[in-house]
Design an enzyme around this catalytic site. Structure first.
Site, PDB file in Angstrom:
ATOM      1  N   ASP A   1       0.873  -1.159   0.000  1.00 29.03           N
ATOM      2  CA  ASP A   1       0.000   0.000   0.000  1.00 29.03           C
ATOM      3  C   ASP A   1       0.918   1.218   0.000  1.00 29.03           C
ATOM      4  O   ASP A   1       2.113   1.116   0.277  1.00 29.03           O
ATOM      5  CB  ASP A   1      -0.959  -0.002   1.201  1.00 29.03           C
ATOM      6  CG  ASP A   1      -2.161   0.910   0.936  1.00 29.03           C
ATOM      7  OD1 ASP A   1      -2.055   1.800   0.068  1.00 29.03           O
ATOM      8  OD2 ASP A   1      -3.205   0.744   1.594  1.00 29.03           O
TER       9      ASP A   1
HETATM   10  C1  BGC Z   1      -4.999   3.231  -0.123  1.00 27.54           C
HETATM   11  C2  BGC Z   1      -5.020   2.241  -1.258  1.00 27.54           C
HETATM   12  C3  BGC Z   1      -4.813   2.966  -2.564  1.00 27.54           C
HETATM   13  C4  BGC Z   1      -3.536   3.754  -2.515  1.00 27.54           C
HETATM   14  C5  BGC Z   1      -3.212   4.501  -3.795  1.00 27.54           C
HETATM   15  C6  BGC Z   1      -3.794   4.157  -0.182  1.00 27.54           C
HETATM   16  O1  BGC Z   1      -3.952   5.187   0.725  1.00 27.54           O
HETATM   17  O2  BGC Z   1      -5.028   2.554   1.116  1.00 27.54           O
HETATM   18  O3  BGC Z   1      -6.235   1.528  -1.247  1.00 27.54           O
HETATM   19  O4  BGC Z   1      -4.814   2.065  -3.634  1.00 27.54           O
HETATM   20  O5  BGC Z   1      -3.635   4.701  -1.468  1.00 27.54           O
HETATM   21  O6  BGC Z   1      -4.084   5.558  -4.003  1.00 27.54           O
END
Ligand code: BGC
Length: 737
Positions: free
Chosen positions: A287
């Site tokens: 993530d």
């Molecule tokens: C989220 C993810 C997301 C990523 C990119 C993170 O803060 O938890 O689900 O894909 O950001 O935007």
């Protein structure tokens, strides 16, 4: 007006894309040229070879730096200027032009392709994942996934950062709207259908936040403490089914820790379970900012740092040079990325990038919304309204004159042409329920009140034949909700309107379950979730009976927080500031021991004999259904067949559900969902339904043997229209005489 907005959006999109397409198209054209003729100059471009062979041929040619560059993102936000070909998505990994390997552009894509408005780029705003789940419809899940994949590809992205298989464990989690509910089998099958359809469009899908990222409070620091049986039978089971059934190409490791180790460096999660037990062939990315080490992470089975290179850039190169990370492991990381891209055709086709009209998928968005609306109450057949005989209607609250609500954070899809409620903290999509209601009730006087002044709203309701009150709860990534009450005194609004006019219909636009202190006073309740770009039309179609509601709850609605496993959301031992909706994310780590154990969601309410406000699987229709003729046959598999009859006067769809109780010695909650099917039935029609029980639905996870097993004993099969209405039941001995 709509077509004008549409044209303006499309023109802006075309202009923005014209700028962005240049270098990207050139790269694709170059690789296309290479594939012309029978023996491409670059042998890995030969589509007759297997994806693994093709990936191996590329890896052989790669330098150490090229390999390192593929296993982390280029932090585009820090790059000044950002690379010209970056399309503005959440992640960007530059390709290797020397070898004809294109860039990897990633975009969030859970309820539509996200974040493009600043570039004049829009996409179809689909309903939220939880809404899709409420349809219980695998065909709709496929259509939903196909819209996502198609728009993702047409906008030039290779990776769609798609849905999560995390469970709705606490109804106060701010990201519940991104989830598929509280049952692992159900989640696994629904999301698998969606992800498979997305990948069918030639993009790499992604399953998100592996694993146990079930609340936002402290998400980057908390440590979930859970025994293996519990995790394998709850959240990990949802991931297992989803990953195996979809063949999804990438997995995103979650922010949190699990049993002491961060998910992105957790050997048990990555190497032992995902890659070994489930034979996952794709790659694991972090993530955003969820990587915490170099050697530990990579040796635990972690493959790609996003969005930057803090741990898998120069630090990884040094670790490889020192022999702390074997070259073979780095090769495996790169191989996994490339073989996935080859397998899905991402590197083969010269892609014709197209501007996406944000209304292209509107027909699918509307069908999903219509299939997902859950009719929770309908006293004395108040609904559907008859347009001809409804003299006057009051439409009240929640910006129903302008649009429908959406969820916030990385799931956010920009509103086509701009937020329908400019200046609001939340995004409202331009699909006005008021307009849609007016279009249906052409003979009636339809008045609108914004609901800000409770007395004024009640006065309008008192002089109208019918009142429709829209209420909402905005939820978003980054914070949980403090409780299950509707915010901003909306409970007061509903109570006052219902007191003024008992013929009150409540329409909820919420991220998940809310409490309803006014439930006994209102005539009807519809849960509309976050319903997407055609939400207003879908709601009006259900209210006026053009669509017979068929959604069922994928989550339990509790009567109050006191009935939940934890009366307050597990979090740091620090109370949040009074009146604050957001809990601060504390720096120190803290442990979470989820008190429900195996009893997630309805299993808790069943085991603890707590009556919910509305149970899992519940939803009314304008017609009625009866169940009969249960027959269970067993050869290698257990097969359940029964009849469902539409006993009413209208055609409708019924979600028939099969639950199973395991033998008492298994130590399992009272029952679990084992199968379901959504069945269209004409008035009076009877259909025989035959469903195969997935062996996993009968299994328990044996941690000593490290495998699933079906225990010998007496099982009970239940069939009906919700988890708490199962008119058919039969005992089935398995493995015993
Ligand atoms: C989220 C993810 C997301 C990523 C990119 C993170 O803060 O938890 O689900 O894909 O950001 O935007």
């Amino acid at each position: 007006m709509r077509s004008l907005t549409k044209t303006m959006v499309t023109m802006a999109t075309v202009a923005a894309l014209a700028l962005a397409i240049g270098p990207d198209r050139a790269a694709y054209a170059a690789s296309a040229k290479l594939t012309q003729g029978k023996t491409p100059k670059r042998p890995w471009m030969d589509k007759r070879l297997s994806p693994d062979r093709r990936a191996a041929l590329v890896v052989e040619q790669m330098t150490l730096d090229e390999k390192i560059n593929l296993v982390h993102g280029l932090n585009v936000w820090r790059a000044n200027p950002p690379p010209r070909q970056w399309l503005g998505g959440a992640g960007f990994v530059p390709g290797i032009s020397r070898l004809g390997i294109g860039d990897i552009q990633m975009t969030d894509g859970r309820s539509g392709v996200g974040r493009g408005a600043d570039r004049g780029r829009y996409a179809t705003a689909l309903p939220s994942a939880l809404a899709l789940a409420a349809s219980w419809d695998l065909n709709l899940a496929r259509d939903f996934g196909a819209v996502l994949g198609k728009e993702c590809r047409e906008l030039g992205f290779q990776v769609s950062l798609g849905g999560t298989a995390n469970l709705v464990r606490d109804p106060r989690n701010g990201r519940n709207f991104e989830c598929f509910g509280e049952d692992p089998l159900f989640i696994g099958k629904m999301i698998a259908a969606e992800l498979k359809a997305t990948q069918h469009q030639g993009v790499v899908a992604n399953i998100n936040r592996y694993a146990l990222n079930d609340q936002e409070t402290g998400r980057t620091v908390y440590n979930v403490v859970m025994d293996r049986r519990t995790m394998r039978e709850t959240d990990l089971l949802a991931f297992e089914i989803a990953i195996k059934e979809s063949g999804v190409g990438s997995v995103m490791g979650a922010y949190n820790r699990l049993n002491g180790d961060y998910c992105c460096e957790n050997r048990y999660l990555l190497n032992d379970v995902l890659k070994k037990a489930w034979a996952f062939k794709g790659w694991v990315m972090s993530d955003w900012g969820g990587t915490h080490s170099t050697v530990k992470a990579v040796l635990a089975g972690f493959d790609q740092e996003m969005p930057g290179d803090t741990f898998l850039g120069a630090a990884l190169k040094a670790a490889v040079e020192k022999g702390e990370v074997p070259v073979a492991r780095l090769d495996d990381m790169v191989h996994r990325i490339l073989r996935t891209e080859f397998a899905l055709g991402v590197l083969d086709e010269p892609r014709a990038l197209k501007p996406v009209n944000p209304f292209t998928g509107a027909e699918v968005a509307q069908r999903v919304a219509e299939g997902s609306l859950v009719l929770l109450k309908n006293a004395d057949g108040l609904l559907p309204l008859k347009a001809a005989s409804t003299a006057s209607l009051a439409v009240i609250g929640s910006h129903a004159d302008a649009g429908v609500l959406s969820g916030g954070g990385s799931d956010q899809v920009d509103a086509a042409g701009g937020n329908a409620v400019p200046g609001a903290g939340a995004v409202w999509h331009p699909s006005s329920p008021l307009k849609a209601v007016r279009a249906k009730a052409s003979g009636a006087t339809v008045n609108y009140d914004d609901g800000m002044d409770v007395a004024a709203a009640a006065k309008l309701a008192s002089v109208s034949a019918i009142a429709i009150v829209f209420v909402h709860q905005h939820t978003s990534e980054g914070s949980d909700v403090p409780n299950l009450s509707l915010p901003d005194k909306q409970d007061e609004l509903v109570a006052a309107v219902a007191a003024a006019n008992p013929r009150t219909i409540v329409v909820l636009e919420t991220g998940g379950p809310v409490t309803m202190p006014w439930i006994a006073k209102v005539g009807a309740v519809i849960e509309a979730w976050y319903p997407g770009i055609r939400g207003g039309e879908a709601i009006a179609n259900v209210v006026f009976g053009d669509v017979n509601p068929s959604g069922k709850l994928p989550v339990t609605f509790p009567r109050s927080e006191a009935d939940l496993p934890e009366t307050r959301l597990p979090g740091p031992p620090r109370p949040s500031a009074p009146g604050s909706a957001k809990r601060p994310t504390p720096a120190p780590s803290f442990d979470i021991h989820y008190a429900e154990g195996l009893k997630v969601g309805y299993k808790w309410f069943d085991a603890e004999a707590k009556p919910p406000l509305f149970p899992f699987g519940f939803g009314l229709s304008y017609t009625t259904f009866a169940y009969s003729g249960l027959r269970i046959t067993r050869d290698r598999n257990v097969q359940v067949s029964f009849q469902v009859t539409n006993t009413g006067r209208l055609a409708g769809d019924e979600v028939a559900q099969v639950y199973v109780s395991l033998p008492p010695g298994a130590g399992e909650p009272p029952k679990r969902l084992a199968a379901w099917e959504k069945i269209p039935l004409r008035a009076g029609e009877t259909k025989t339904v035959t469903l195969m029980i997935d062996p996993l639905a009968l299994s328990v996870f044996n941690t000593d043997k490290d495998q699933w097993e079906i225990l010998p004993g007496r099982y009970t099969v239940f069939v009906g229209g919700s988890s708490r209405a199962t008119p058919l039941q039969e005992r089935v001995p398995i493995g015993v005489p």
